[in-house]
Design a protein around this motif. Structure first.
Motif, short mmCIF file in Angstrom:
data_model
loop_
_atom_site.label_atom_id
_atom_site.label_comp_id
_atom_site.label_asym_id
_atom_site.label_seq_id
_atom_site.Cartn_x
_atom_site.Cartn_y
_atom_site.Cartn_z
N ALA A 73 0.72 -1.04 0.08
CA ALA A 73 0.04 0.04 0.05
C ALA A 73 0.92 1.07 0.24
N ILE A 74 0.71 2.24 -1.04
CA ILE A 74 1.59 3.49 -0.82
C ILE A 74 1.14 4.38 0.02
N LEU A 75 2.07 4.94 0.95
CA LEU A 75 1.49 5.60 2.06
C LEU A 75 1.91 7.34 1.60
N ASP A 76 2.96 7.61 0.90
CA ASP A 76 3.32 8.74 0.63
C ASP A 76 4.38 8.83 -0.48
N LYS A 77 4.44 9.98 -1.08
CA LYS A 77 5.35 10.11 -2.23
C LYS A 77 6.64 10.70 -1.45
N LEU A 78 7.87 9.97 -1.96
CA LEU A 78 8.97 10.40 -1.03
C LEU A 78 9.87 11.50 -2.17
N GLY A 79 10.02 11.23 -3.51
CA GLY A 79 10.84 11.86 -4.40
C GLY A 79 10.76 11.25 -5.72
N ALA A 80 11.28 11.93 -6.85
CA ALA A 80 11.36 11.40 -8.15
C ALA A 80 12.65 11.68 -8.67
N GLY A 81 13.00 11.11 -9.45
CA GLY A 81 14.25 11.18 -10.44
C GLY A 81 14.28 10.35 -11.65
N GLY A 82 15.19 10.49 -12.41
CA GLY A 82 15.49 10.13 -13.68
C GLY A 82 14.80 8.69 -13.92
N MET A 83 14.91 7.66 -12.90
CA MET A 83 14.70 6.37 -13.21
C MET A 83 13.08 5.89 -12.44
N GLY A 84 12.59 7.15 -11.84
CA GLY A 84 11.32 6.55 -11.48
C GLY A 84 11.16 7.60 -10.14
N VAL A 85 9.83 7.03 -9.48
CA VAL A 85 9.43 7.71 -8.33
C VAL A 85 9.48 6.80 -7.26
N VAL A 86 9.73 7.41 -6.07
CA VAL A 86 9.91 6.70 -4.70
C VAL A 86 8.98 6.89 -3.79
N TYR A 87 8.44 6.11 -3.32
CA TYR A 87 7.46 6.08 -2.41
C TYR A 87 7.41 5.40 -1.22
N LYS A 88 7.07 5.97 0.13
CA LYS A 88 7.05 5.21 1.10
C LYS A 88 5.73 4.14 0.98
N ALA A 89 6.09 2.96 1.37
CA ALA A 89 5.11 2.02 1.31
C ALA A 89 4.90 1.04 2.56
N GLN A 90 3.71 0.16 2.39
CA GLN A 90 3.79 -0.75 3.64
C GLN A 90 3.37 -2.10 3.17
N HIS A 91 4.20 -2.99 3.43
CA HIS A 91 3.72 -4.60 3.03
C HIS A 91 2.46 -4.84 3.67
N ARG A 92 1.37 -5.13 3.04
CA ARG A 92 0.19 -5.33 3.47
C ARG A 92 0.11 -6.46 4.67
N ARG A 93 0.77 -7.42 4.42
CA ARG A 93 0.62 -8.60 5.23
C ARG A 93 1.79 -8.18 6.34
N MET A 94 2.98 -8.16 6.08
CA MET A 94 4.10 -7.97 6.99
C MET A 94 4.05 -6.65 7.75
N LYS A 95 3.33 -5.58 7.44
CA LYS A 95 3.22 -4.42 8.04
C LYS A 95 4.53 -3.56 8.07
N ARG A 96 5.53 -4.15 7.28
CA ARG A 96 7.01 -3.54 7.13
C ARG A 96 7.00 -2.30 6.35
N VAL A 97 7.40 -1.15 6.75
CA VAL A 97 7.41 0.09 5.83
C VAL A 97 8.65 0.08 5.09
N VAL A 98 8.55 0.37 3.94
CA VAL A 98 9.52 0.39 2.87
C VAL A 98 9.48 1.73 2.14
N ALA A 99 10.67 1.61 1.25
CA ALA A 99 10.82 2.88 0.10
C ALA A 99 10.55 1.71 -1.21
N LEU A 100 9.69 2.37 -2.01
CA LEU A 100 9.19 1.49 -2.94
C LEU A 100 9.49 2.64 -4.17
N LYS A 101 10.69 1.94 -5.26
CA LYS A 101 10.89 2.64 -6.22
C LYS A 101 10.42 2.22 -7.58
N MET A 102 9.31 2.81 -8.10
CA MET A 102 8.63 2.47 -9.10
C MET A 102 9.10 3.17 -10.38
#
Length: 184
Positions: A73-102
């Motif tokens: 689940a995407i929680l927030d937008k952290l930033g953007a660069g040439g290779m994509g956008v980085v979001y703060k996200a949470q694994h729905r089952r594990m509840k681990r907060v991660v950085a997700l580069k899309m």
């Protein structure tokens, strides 16, 4: 202009953040005034911790696609660069907060850019050091390629320098040594 509460709830369910039953239950906890205005509904769900401010903003704007990507689940937008956008996200089952580069969808059509992204993913998977964020996962969901990394609270070096100004020689050497140790 915000849409109706019905369109907000429809977007909320379509996003995958809540099922119809979960949305119905969440609305049952709201006051009549909160259920009559989409912004009030979003604010109430945010106050209850059921959605984030970023999710509320996106849903109120009618943008529900991309708020859930695979198991994240995407929680927030952290930033953007040439290779994509980085979001703060949470694994729905594990509840681990991660950085997700899309990778942005238009980039996937470029075979060279996709290859470069996949090389970055493979390189990140080989790195293990306290001074480098850990790569947890890389996947594709709904045609979107993404890299899941350790989320570290704070700002990157570029933001730090913009905020604090020019680094002292001592700090510049310290930061350079930290990076070098990580890459060694």
């Amino acid at each position: 202009m915000p849409g109706t509460v019905d369109s907000f709830v429809t977007a909320l369910v379509a996003s995958g953040l809540m099922t119809s039953a979960e949305a119905e239950a969440a609305l049952g906890h709201l006051t009549l005034a909160e259920r009559e205005d989409s912004q009030a509904t979003a604010q109430a769900l945010f106050s209850q911790g059921r959605i984030t401010a970023y999710q509320a903003k996106e849903l109120l704007a009618g943008r529900h696609a991309g708020l859930v990507l695979g198991n994240y689940a995407i929680l927030d937008k952290l930033g953007a660069g040439g290779m994509g956008v980085v979001y703060k996200a949470q694994h729905r089952r594990m509840k681990r907060v991660v950085a997700l580069k899309m990778l942005p969808p238009h980039v996937v059509h470029s075979e060279e850019t996709l290859k470069r992204f996949l090389r970055e993913v493979e390189a990140a998977a080989r790195l293990t050091h306290n001074n480098i964020v850990t790569a947890y996962d890389a996947d594709e969901a709904e045609g979107v390629h993404f890299l899941v990394m350790q989320y570290v609270e704070g700002s990157d070096l570029a933001h730090y320098v913009r905020r604090a100004g020019r680094l002292s020689v001592r700090k510049a050497i310290d930061f350079t040594l930290q990076a070098a140790r990580g890459l060694h």
